[in-house]
Design an enzyme around this catalytic site. Structure first.
Site, PDB file in Angstrom:
ATOM      1  N   LYS A 141      -0.857  -6.923   0.886  1.00 17.81           N
ATOM      2  CA  LYS A 141       0.149  -5.876   1.054  1.00 17.81           C
ATOM      3  C   LYS A 141       0.892  -6.049   2.389  1.00 17.81           C
ATOM      4  O   LYS A 141       0.273  -6.414   3.400  1.00 17.81           O
ATOM      5  CB  LYS A 141      -0.559  -4.523   0.995  1.00 17.81           C
ATOM      6  CG  LYS A 141       0.316  -3.293   0.974  1.00 17.81           C
ATOM      7  CD  LYS A 141      -0.571  -2.060   0.825  1.00 17.81           C
ATOM      8  CE  LYS A 141       0.186  -0.755   0.897  1.00 17.81           C
ATOM      9  NZ  LYS A 141      -0.721   0.414   0.788  1.00 17.81           N
ATOM     10  N   SER A 184       0.535   3.882  -2.237  1.00 17.59           N
ATOM     11  CA  SER A 184       1.524   3.016  -1.650  1.00 17.59           C
ATOM     12  C   SER A 184       1.298   1.536  -1.966  1.00 17.59           C
ATOM     13  O   SER A 184       2.172   0.703  -1.699  1.00 17.59           O
ATOM     14  CB  SER A 184       1.535   3.213  -0.122  1.00 17.59           C
ATOM     15  OG  SER A 184       0.299   2.814   0.464  1.00 17.59           O
ATOM     16  N   SER A 217      -3.925   5.519  -1.971  1.00 12.94           N
ATOM     17  CA  SER A 217      -3.026   4.378  -2.140  1.00 12.94           C
ATOM     18  C   SER A 217      -3.639   3.162  -2.820  1.00 12.94           C
ATOM     19  O   SER A 217      -2.924   2.218  -3.143  1.00 12.94           O
ATOM     20  CB  SER A 217      -2.439   3.962  -0.790  1.00 12.94           C
ATOM     21  OG  SER A 217      -1.535   4.942  -0.334  1.00 12.94           O
TER      22      SER A 217
END
Length: 477
Positions: free
Chosen positions: A82, A157, A181
């Site tokens: 990420k 997220s 997330s």
């Protein structure tokens, strides 16, 4: 299976084959990169391809194995990282235009640990601005799409991570979780994850340059992995939790804890904290309950302690810290969209300040103690994640009702972060709605330090309902 189909392998299947020499790390990497080229343009899950680095690393792994060097447990397994975590030489942009040139001087512990175990990083995945939405879109890279279709958000997220791994772009996807997330994207895409407990995975970004995160961010945010097959968490998490001296509060416990005598008792609840429970979510919970009973667990209905108070205290405390420490940066560098969303967050979850914030932080121990006592009897607890099927893209931009559907209803999500308990997410249903198909996941909360028990339960459910990726890929083509 042809070389082109190697992307379909789970991480466990991949590592078994590469370690045995049945396939090469280079072949697996090439297959995963080809899959990325084929499907990522429509998804925008991976926003930075690392194809050249990945191929070079895979060839180096193959040469080392050919010379007799011991292969790591993740030898040749393709993984994505990420974009809010440091990877040496790449920007830790966090979806923020102002951070697009923040080049990491070194790898974060999670990146180092995965690569030390033999994983091959093939790309970096998308996140919303400041990694603070349950949907994934930002002005720097744009929107990530869910492989099930545009009718459903990819979550956030770690939305890029969830969409990528379910679409076949890498067998493992790194993500992180401060209020859901990891679990939001797992639920949105039909993937499997476990949010580790507090201190389980070492965390730090070298690009912080001496500026530490707030205490609640340190206490609530964790690093983890999203996968297609539950068994891959048993393979990969022992590598992810390897100690790193840069996290002075990491807890160096082994992945597998002591065996529990007799059948494991599982608490079961459909409590939603005042929100209406959708019939499809209720059925998904029943499916999980029945699967666990079939697998030999003793599942008993319970009344969980103080769900609403735990969640709201935690989220209001976190937002108090966020407004004080991050508020100026969000106002100065965030888009109008993210600023409007934060304004709604602050209206619905009025941030604690001053003495109130200190009292809320202290109250965290009370809530965690209640759950410790509960889990002496029920080491695992099955709960809803959201009370309704996953929401559409941009739902959180639609004023008070939108934010209420996205975060207000997610009491079971951020309550677990506030207490630092491990919590898994596993799909149990695929519902054919008129707007399109959607998986529905349930949450499994574990005793502190017992992520392994959570993953065992996820695997037991998966063994009876199947892997959701096998139902997705024929639809994608």
């Amino acid at each position: 299976m042809t070389d082109q189909d190697l992307w379909r392998l789970s991480a466990t299947e991949t590592a078994t084959a590469t370690r045995a020499g049945d396939i090469t790390a280079e072949a697996v990497t090439d297959a995963s990169l080809a899959r990325m080229d084929a499907v990522n343009p429509a998804l925008n899950a991976v926003v930075e391809s690392l194809a050249d680095e990945a191929r070079a690393r895979a060839r180096a792994l193959d040469r080392a194995r050919a010379k007799g060097q011991e292969a790591g447990p993740l030898h040749g397994v393709p993984v994505t990282i990420k974009i809010n975590v440091d990877q040496k030489g790449h920007a830790t942009s966090n979806g923020v235009v102002a951070l697009k040139d923040l080049i990491a001087p070194d790898d974060a512990p999670i990146v180092r640990n995965l690569q030390d175990a033999g994983a091959v990083v093939i790309g970096r995945t998308n996140t919303p601005e400041f990694s603070f939405r349950a949907d994934t879109d930002n002005p720097l890279f744009g929107r990530t799409r869910n492989p099930w279709g545009d009718h459903v958000s990819p979550g956030g997220s770690s939305g890029g991570a969830g969409a990528a791994v379910m679409a076949g772009i890498g067998a493992l996807a790194h993500g992180n979780d401060i209020g859901g997330s990891l679990r939001f994207p797992a639920a949105a895409n039909g993937a499997v994850t476990v949010k580790p407990g507090l201190g389980r995975v070492p965390a730090w970004n070298p690009s912080q340059n001496g500026t530490e995160r707030g205490m609640l961010a340190q206490a609530m945010s964790v690093q983890g992995l999203i996968v297609r097959a539950a068994e891959d968490l048993h393979l990969s998490m022992p590598a992810a939790i390897a100690p790193d001296i840069r996290d002075p509060f990491h807890v160096p416990l082994p992945w597998h804890g002591a065996a529990i005598d007799g059948p494991i008792r599982v608490g079961f609840t459909k409590e939603t904290g005042g929100f209406d429970l959708d019939p499809e979510v209720s059925e998904a919970l029943d499916t999980a309950r029945d699967a666990l009973r079939d697998a030999g667990y003793v599942v008993e209905e319970i009344t969980p302690p103080d769900l609403h108070d735990t969640a709201m205290t935690g989220y209001r405390a976190l937002l108090g810290e966020v407004r004080a420490l991050m508020g100026p940066d969000i106002r100065a560098t965030g888009s109008p969209t993210i600023n409007a969303i934060f304004s709604e967050y602050f209206d619905q979850f009025q941030p604690f300040e001053g003495v109130e914030l200190l009292r809320a932080m202290a109250q965290r121990s009370h809530y965690a103690r209640q759950w410790a006592e509960l889990q002496e009897t029920w080491p695992l607890v099955v709960t809803p994640f959201l009370p309704h099927p996953f929401f559409a893209p941009d739902r959180d931009t639609q004023g008070a009702d939108g934010v209420r559907d996205v975060l207000g209803a997610a009491l079971w999500s951020y309550a677990m972060n506030f207490m630092g308990l491990p919590a898994g997410s596993v799909p149990t249903q695929l519902v054919e709605f008129p707007k399109g198909p959607q998986p529905i996941n349930v949450q499994i909360v574990g005793r502190r330090w017992r992520e392994d028990l959570v993953v065992d339960a996820c695997a037991a459910i998966e063994a009876r309902v199947g892997r959701m990726c096998e139902r997705l890929w024929p639809r994608m083509g």
